[in-house]
Design a protein around this motif. Structure first.
Motif, mmCIF file in Angstrom:
data_model
loop_
_atom_site.group_PDB
_atom_site.id
_atom_site.type_symbol
_atom_site.label_atom_id
_atom_site.label_comp_id
_atom_site.label_asym_id
_atom_site.label_seq_id
_atom_site.Cartn_x
_atom_site.Cartn_y
_atom_site.Cartn_z
ATOM 1 N N MET A 147 58.375 -46.832 -78.660
ATOM 2 C CA MET A 147 59.086 -47.942 -79.286
ATOM 3 C C MET A 147 60.597 -47.769 -79.150
ATOM 4 O O MET A 147 61.306 -48.737 -78.846
ATOM 5 N N HIS A 148 61.080 -46.567 -79.350
ATOM 6 C CA HIS A 148 62.523 -46.359 -79.249
ATOM 7 C C HIS A 148 63.017 -46.636 -77.831
ATOM 8 O O HIS A 148 64.058 -47.266 -77.647
ATOM 9 N N HIS A 149 62.275 -46.194 -76.831
ATOM 10 C CA HIS A 149 62.678 -46.458 -75.443
ATOM 11 C C HIS A 149 62.666 -47.955 -75.147
ATOM 12 O O HIS A 149 63.573 -48.468 -74.475
ATOM 13 N N LEU A 150 61.679 -48.666 -75.661
ATOM 14 C CA LEU A 150 61.646 -50.120 -75.482
ATOM 15 C C LEU A 150 62.842 -50.786 -76.162
ATOM 16 O O LEU A 150 63.449 -51.713 -75.617
ATOM 17 N N GLN A 202 54.458 -55.200 -80.668
ATOM 18 C CA GLN A 202 53.434 -55.624 -79.708
ATOM 19 C C GLN A 202 53.683 -55.001 -78.339
ATOM 20 O O GLN A 202 52.747 -54.504 -77.704
ATOM 21 N N ASP A 203 54.930 -55.023 -77.880
ATOM 22 C CA ASP A 203 55.257 -54.406 -76.590
ATOM 23 C C ASP A 203 54.930 -52.918 -76.602
ATOM 24 O O ASP A 203 54.410 -52.371 -75.626
ATOM 25 N N CYS A 204 55.231 -52.270 -77.714
ATOM 26 C CA CYS A 204 54.941 -50.836 -77.850
ATOM 27 C C CYS A 204 53.439 -50.581 -77.775
ATOM 28 O O CYS A 204 52.987 -49.664 -77.069
ATOM 29 N N LEU A 205 52.664 -51.379 -78.490
ATOM 30 C CA LEU A 205 51.206 -51.198 -78.487
ATOM 31 C C LEU A 205 50.616 -51.482 -77.107
ATOM 32 O O LEU A 205 49.709 -50.772 -76.661
ATOM 33 N N GLU A 206 51.133 -52.505 -76.442
ATOM 34 C CA GLU A 206 50.654 -52.797 -75.080
ATOM 35 C C GLU A 206 50.910 -51.621 -74.154
ATOM 36 O O GLU A 206 50.020 -51.195 -73.411
ATOM 37 N N ALA A 261 64.992 -35.944 -82.952
ATOM 38 C CA ALA A 261 65.853 -35.777 -81.777
ATOM 39 C C ALA A 261 65.055 -35.962 -80.494
ATOM 40 O O ALA A 261 65.516 -36.607 -79.547
ATOM 41 N N ASN A 262 63.844 -35.421 -80.479
ATOM 42 C CA ASN A 262 62.968 -35.552 -79.322
ATOM 43 C C ASN A 262 62.584 -37.018 -79.093
ATOM 44 O O ASN A 262 62.635 -37.520 -77.963
ATOM 45 N N ILE A 263 62.226 -37.712 -80.147
ATOM 46 C CA ILE A 263 61.828 -39.126 -80.043
ATOM 47 C C ILE A 263 62.998 -39.975 -79.553
ATOM 48 O O ILE A 263 62.836 -40.835 -78.679
ATOM 49 N N LEU A 264 64.189 -39.726 -80.111
ATOM 50 C CA LEU A 264 65.357 -40.523 -79.747
ATOM 51 C C LEU A 264 65.984 -40.079 -78.433
ATOM 52 O O LEU A 264 66.864 -40.749 -77.897
ATOM 53 N N GLY A 265 65.549 -38.928 -77.926
ATOM 54 C CA GLY A 265 66.047 -38.450 -76.639
ATOM 55 C C GLY A 265 67.487 -37.956 -76.682
ATOM 56 O O GLY A 265 68.232 -38.138 -75.726
ATOM 57 N N VAL A 266 67.849 -37.347 -77.813
ATOM 58 C CA VAL A 266 69.198 -36.800 -77.970
ATOM 59 C C VAL A 266 69.095 -35.345 -78.416
ATOM 60 O O VAL A 266 68.079 -34.938 -78.983
#
Length: 172
Positions: free
Chosen positions: A61-64, A34-38, A133-138
């Motif tokens: 979502m991963h950052h949240l 829900q937080d991700c969608l908001e 890797a891009n999504i996870l920021g590594v």
């Protein structure tokens, strides 16, 4: 605008699956989705039309999730909820596959969140190493290292559980 919202809504099952792999608790996972969608709907202009929203949503979502873990660590609370008494009891399985699936899911939950996230992104969600890797920021090398260590850890856990399952208790 409605096409963008429809594309985002179609990703909800994948988001829920990923959130549940990160958090053992179904309610917490749903809150994360829900937080991700908001956040996605508020920042809808950041998403490029014509591009799949999947990578964008998983990144959000991963950052949240990381932010949530940092807050939990600062407060000193437990990130994973303990199993309820009823959940800890094994139910007899009708099929061998369901036992193996349960063992795999339990083993996946037992490894570190970083390794679990990397494995889920590549092995379950089907992202390439570069995308994950891009999504996870590594860096890609870090991702590959996490996947290799996560697989090794899973093998060890699964070998141990299969050995325990084969041991019979004999009473005199």
């Amino acid at each position: 605008m409605d096409d963008k919202k429809a594309a985002i809504l179609s990703e909800i099952p994948r988001l829920r699956r990923y959130a549940r792999s990160l958090l053992r608790d179904r309610d917490s996972a749903d809150d994360l989705v829900q937080d991700c969608l908001e956040r996605a709907l508020v920042r809808l202009d950041n998403w490029q039309t014509g591009e799949s929203p999947r990578r964008w949503l998983f990144t959000i979502m991963h950052h949240l999730f990381i932010d949530q873990m940092r807050k939990v660590n600062r407060r000193g609370e437990s990130a994973m909820l303990p199993l309820e008494a009823g959940e800890a009891q094994a139910a007899p399985a009708d099929q061998v596959e369901s036992i193996a699936s349960r063992e795999i899911m339990d083993a996946l939950q037992a490894i570190s969140p970083d390794r679990r996230a990397a494995l889920v992104m590549v092995a379950i969600e089907g992202f390439s190493y570069a995308e994950a890797a891009n999504i996870l920021g590594v860096p890609a090398g870090t991702l590959m290292s996490r996947i290799a260590r996560g697989r090794e850890e899973l093998r060890g856990l699964l070998d141990d559980s299969s050995r325990r399952r084969s041991i019979r208790i004999v009473e005199r």
